[in-house]
Design a protein around this motif. Structure first.
Motif, mmCIF file in Angstrom:
data_model
loop_
_atom_site.group_PDB
_atom_site.id
_atom_site.type_symbol
_atom_site.label_atom_id
_atom_site.label_comp_id
_atom_site.label_asym_id
_atom_site.label_seq_id
_atom_site.Cartn_x
_atom_site.Cartn_y
_atom_site.Cartn_z
ATOM 1 N N ASP A 88 -4.394 6.224 -1.571
ATOM 2 C CA ASP A 88 -3.849 5.541 -2.754
ATOM 3 C C ASP A 88 -3.050 6.523 -3.620
ATOM 4 O O ASP A 88 -3.495 7.630 -3.889
ATOM 5 N N GLY A 89 -1.880 6.092 -4.043
ATOM 6 C CA GLY A 89 -1.053 6.933 -4.915
ATOM 7 C C GLY A 89 -0.583 8.202 -4.236
ATOM 8 O O GLY A 89 -0.284 9.199 -4.908
ATOM 9 N N GLU B 44 -3.387 9.603 -11.839
ATOM 10 C CA GLU B 44 -3.430 8.927 -13.152
ATOM 11 C C GLU B 44 -3.949 9.864 -14.243
ATOM 12 O O GLU B 44 -3.564 9.769 -15.398
ATOM 13 N N GLY C 43 0.567 5.555 1.862
ATOM 14 C CA GLY C 43 -0.018 5.201 0.574
ATOM 15 C C GLY C 43 0.464 3.822 0.186
ATOM 16 O O GLY C 43 1.356 3.255 0.822
ATOM 17 N N THR D 34 -7.128 10.033 -4.727
ATOM 18 C CA THR D 34 -5.798 10.614 -4.950
ATOM 19 C C THR D 34 -5.076 9.912 -6.095
ATOM 20 O O THR D 34 -4.446 10.548 -6.938
ATOM 21 N N ASP D 35 -5.202 8.597 -6.139
ATOM 22 C CA ASP D 35 -4.574 7.847 -7.225
ATOM 23 C C ASP D 35 -5.231 8.164 -8.557
ATOM 24 O O ASP D 35 -4.541 8.403 -9.555
ATOM 25 N N SER E 270 3.314 5.675 -5.016
ATOM 26 C CA SER E 270 3.173 7.056 -5.492
ATOM 27 C C SER E 270 2.482 7.052 -6.857
ATOM 28 O O SER E 270 2.649 6.113 -7.642
ATOM 29 N N THR E 271 1.688 8.093 -7.088
ATOM 30 C CA THR E 271 1.114 8.325 -8.422
ATOM 31 C C THR E 271 1.258 9.809 -8.722
ATOM 32 O O THR E 271 0.319 10.587 -8.544
ATOM 33 N N LYS F 125 -5.736 16.227 -7.113
ATOM 34 C CA LYS F 125 -5.095 15.359 -6.125
ATOM 35 C C LYS F 125 -4.866 16.146 -4.833
ATOM 36 O O LYS F 125 -5.111 15.637 -3.738
ATOM 37 N N LYS G 61 -9.330 6.162 -2.505
ATOM 38 C CA LYS G 61 -8.926 5.913 -3.883
ATOM 39 C C LYS G 61 -8.591 7.153 -4.700
ATOM 40 O O LYS G 61 -7.737 7.122 -5.598
ATOM 41 N N SER H 288 -1.111 -2.378 -8.148
ATOM 42 C CA SER H 288 -1.881 -2.293 -6.895
ATOM 43 C C SER H 288 -1.759 -3.561 -6.070
ATOM 44 O O SER H 288 -1.778 -3.503 -4.837
ATOM 45 N N HIS I 201 1.353 5.204 -11.806
ATOM 46 C CA HIS I 201 2.086 4.750 -10.628
ATOM 47 C C HIS I 201 3.567 5.041 -10.845
ATOM 48 O O HIS I 201 4.030 5.122 -11.977
#
Lengths: 402, 402
Positions: free
Chosen positions: B24-25, B302, B335, B297-298, B338-339, B309, B295, B71, B346
């Motif tokens: 994620d992200g 954030e 992914g 990584t996002d 990107s985050t 990350k 999850k 998302s 995001h």
């Protein structure tokens, strides 16, 4: 949903400034006389290369692969509008090119003086390309023609070409060309292509009848044909769409006109790119988006003059750092289309794009050339997506969906 | 034809398994504090790099250039659905996020407790971000409110936020937010945006009237506003579309919920990526398609925490070989969006994609980074095309046309 409406639905306002430098006809073609390089590959442009090193690159396809755009669709794409949906007619574009500001209810057409024989059949479609002053003399014969339901304006363009402008309240441009497109045929009557244009077609025919009467004594340029009847497309402004206060720094009338169609303010910006950049600097606080148009690369391409196009690219390169010093949130350098000197015309080749922003993802580009940009991380995008990239990198689009 | 219907019309069944690992992200942005690298460029991930060497890479654009997805749309794209056509509302997403399973006729809304003055005007839109237990206490005051034609459920989310769920048979979510979006204004009445939502709007207003009566004695969090009224979009399942028996290995409720909307089985898979992969292994024979969601990584993106990350990317890398050992017919690593830690949110930046399969065309990629993937042979694709690539490489799409 149409693309610009999607972007518009997400647009938010902030103080981040966007600058788009459009080097007209920027893209080239491998030229056999210059080591199979393009003009951009042949030119020395260390400052643009430096920007590429700290930005991201890609290619813009103006309309679709293989399609060569006119200036109208090419710019509409850069402005985020699908150039296939939003068509700028030839009459409108010709008018913009001589600095006219068409009103929303005007119908414009491009006119050509031609020469006809005693039976009315065309013998020379361009009347021997009469000089512009003869064109002016012929137009003077026609200026006091009156028809019911519309005011008529006639404006010389160059050689045998002129613009016909009809001003009225119930006009429509959906009218077939009167130009038969071939010698030996007679100019056609204006024919409405839809019922709503019937009135306008009869106005045009009333004008043409009187005009032919006044021209028939002339030995050349004794008739006229009309093409590209059109009205301004109903285009939303940058402010309506994106909340952008936008300004154009263009020297040539057509590009001022195109910018005006999306609601940009037209700044008086002198005659050189240095003048343009000084003007930009002095208006820096008043706008969010600046469109800078550099014409001469395209003109040299049209002339087939490879080395002059190279020189003009180098001229732009020398000035670009004064743009960088203003520290825009997003700076994009691109063209509206390619104009390879080897073709002496616009072409379908994609156009290199360079984008620099604190929010960009540097992609390892080390120069600003077609070959480098074709491998850049932005990929090959239709020009209409540029607006989304600009707004995204300027943090001017909110999240789509939850 | 809509894309998923085209793929669906070509889908055939076989025993080839597809695994999609969604980090994620995953995508990042050049970060000035880390040599202008992204998190993925900075991280050490020899196993992912090794996969890139024997696979093919590319980039996924979640929605369209410049558009940052939530998302919901980001995952729908990965699942082969056009995220612009299939919109998941905020109420639904909020419900999925706390593990609710909305029924097809339910209407969901996100609620906020707010504080109003004696005239009913909002003085604090978030009621001072009351702790979740106060939110629970306020909801307890409202739980026995009854209105005709619908059952009402209230679920605390966190702080001042809750979910309102209406259960009935003739409900519709096409209702304007009651949140005026600004202090000084009063909460608005629920207003139907189309005739079919009139009944639901009056149900909401009947509930809110009673709720305000019960809250008015409180000094803070003495009113509420509602937003994002929505129903589950009518989404076909993976089994209906592609004949895929599909399973999700996700830890966070929202991603389980998103997977459930396309008919995936939700496997109970523990708390770490190792747990997830053990679960995958034990269910290997029962499914054709596995969606693994990572999850953290996002979350680190954030939080603006670049190095965490990086660490989480390295954690995934250490586990990825246990996936490879299962020898799926197609393994994709990508992914949802990107985050970038540098943006703490995001973003619109395309997401790197890696695909390994005995049927892939190796493209000479030597690492799994944004820069390498941007030059990968798959090119830059909208995420909704991933599903076709997966099915194609798994030999699960028959020939189109004769």
């Amino acid at each position: 949903m149409q693309l610009h409406k999607l972007y518009s639905s997400l647009a938010i306002r902030n103080n981040n400034k966007i600058v788009v430098l459009v080097i007209d006809g920027l893209g080239g073609m491998s030229h056999k006389d210059y080591g199979y390089k393009t003009e951009l590959e042949y030119a020395n442009h260390p400052n643009l290369d430096g920007l590429a090193c700290r930005g991201t690159t890609g290619m813009l396809t103006p309309v679709l692969p293989g399609v060569t755009p006119g200036s109208g669709p090419a710019h509409l794409g850069l402005f985020g509008l699908d150039p296939i949906s939003f068509n700028i007619g030839r009459g409108i574009l010709e008018a913009l090119g001589i600095g006219l500001v068409p009103g929303p209810t005007d119908v414009l057409a491009r006119g050509n003086f031609c020469t006809v024989d005693e039976d009315g059949a065309i013998t020379d479609r361009r009347a021997g390309r009469i000089p512009t002053d003869i064109c002016e003399q012929r137009l003077a014969l026609l200026r006091d023609i009156h028809v019911p339901q519309a005011d008529i304006e006639l404006h010389a363009v160059r050689d045998h070409r002129f613009v016909l402008r009809l001003k009225g309240t119930d006009l429509d441009g959906d009218i077939e060309n009167t130009d038969p497109g071939t010698v030996g045929a007679k100019p056609k009557a204006a024919k409405a292509l839809s019922p709503r244009a019937e009135t306008t077609a009869s106005i045009v025919n009333a004008f043409v009848d009187q005009a032919l009467g006044r021209l028939k004594e002339q030995s050349t340029a004794n008739a006229l044909v009309l093409r590209g009847f059109s009205m301004l497309p109903n285009i939303p402004t940058f402010h309506e769409l994106y909340g952008l206060r936008s300004a154009a720094l263009a020297i040539y009338p057509m590009y001022k006109g195109l910018a005006r169609t999306v609601g940009m303010d037209i700044l008086d910006c002198g005659k050189t790119v240095s003048d343009q950049l000084r003007t930009l600097e002095s208006h820096w606080g008043s706008y969010d988006y600046f469109f800078i148009h550099y014409k001469y690369t395209d003109s040299c391409g049209e002339d087939g003059d490879f080395l002059s196009k190279v020189n003009h690219i180098e001229t732009v390169d020398k000035c670009v750092n004064s743009l960088v010093r203003l520290d825009p949130a997003v700076l994009a350098v691109t063209g509206d289309h390619s104009t390879p000197a080897g073709l002496r015309s616009h072409s379908w080749h994609p156009v290199p794009l360079l984008l620099v922003s604190p929010t960009c993802r540097r992609d390892g580009s080390t120069a600003f050339t077609e070959t480098v940009c074709a491998r850049g991380a932005l990929g090959n995008l239709e020009s209409k997506y540029l607006m989304g990239l600009l707004l995204g990198h300027a943090l001017r689009l909110q999240k789509f969906g939850a």
